[in-house]
Enzyme design. Sequence first.
Site, short mmCIF file in Angstrom:
data_model
loop_
_atom_site.label_atom_id
_atom_site.label_comp_id
_atom_site.label_asym_id
_atom_site.label_seq_id
_atom_site.Cartn_x
_atom_site.Cartn_y
_atom_site.Cartn_z
N ALA A 170 0.75 -1.18 -0.16
CA ALA A 170 -0.15 0.44 0.35
C ALA A 170 1.21 1.03 -0.26
O ALA A 170 0.94 2.06 1.18
CB ALA A 170 -0.83 -0.03 1.00
N HIS A 171 1.67 1.72 -0.76
CA HIS A 171 2.54 2.35 -1.11
C HIS A 171 2.03 4.19 -0.87
O HIS A 171 0.09 4.32 -1.36
CB HIS A 171 2.66 2.68 -2.89
N PRO A 172 2.85 4.50 0.06
CA PRO A 172 1.70 5.91 0.20
C PRO A 172 1.65 7.30 -0.98
O PRO A 172 0.47 8.24 -0.77
CB PRO A 172 3.07 6.48 0.61
#
Length: 309
Positions: free
Chosen positions: A189-191
């Site tokens: 869940a990449h920022p």
Amino acid sequence: GGDDSSASSALDAAAVASVETTSAAPLSQAPDIDEEGLDAPLMADIEMLSDMLTEVVRRDDPRVQDLYQELRKRGMDRAADPNDIKSFKKMKKLAFDLSPHDTHGVMRIFALALNLVNAAEVHHRLRVMRNNELANARKEGGDEHVGPLPNVEDSVRGTVEAILEEGSGDADAVFEKLCKQKVEIVLTAHPTEVNRKTLLRKYRKVSETLGVLDRPDLHPYEREEALTTLRRLIAAIYGSDEIRRQKPTPQQEAAGGNAVIESVLWDAVPAYLRKLDAQCRVSLGQPLPVHVNPIRFASWIGGDRDGNP
């Protein structure tokens, strides 16, 4: 030994690609897909979705819709003739004079339109592969020897059949190496991922609904229902805030990962393994052993808060 090495290296290179192929690579990655006017259905889908988007936006903000159409026309003129300086200058002048409100509106329409094109491309990629498979089956006089996986270069089927045709390995060697393959799918869940999962689902639903419209046995009422569904989806997307305004918490990241598992992986992974088993039976003459599971999962969710694992 040489046969085993060739089969192994080829399958290693294709293993991850084969999983991605089942979810339809973008049309831009299939340069030969345009042959013989096969893109006509795609262009028809894009035009239909564009018209639906125009209806929605014009009801909300006719001025922004007109600005979008003008910029789009100038851009298309420029793309058709890179030496058309006149259209380019008009496009720059129009963009320079936009107010902040109009700029925001125009950019939203462009972003939505491009996402709809992507949704149409996903469906078209699957449509072309399916049509090609059916055409090949008819040429061969039946479909008993047609495997479920796509016969393209970057799939397991394409790789296996290429190895066998070239004599780089026999069926037993290929099967042995295939059973040892491992593909690890990492949930993250990449920022910088700003797309909301609710909107991703809507775009996926657009692709699925385009598939419904392709059915030759579609009743007129079913067709109208499918068109109404597309209009509702586009209106809902247009009326939504498409991006996150705040960095998600670890709990929100976990919820997003669960959504991927529930909406995609829960059905897609077993379906793919069943297809892989069927393909092994067709291409290699034996089923995939029940203990063989080439797909594994890992997760960075909640652990890559700085954007790195």
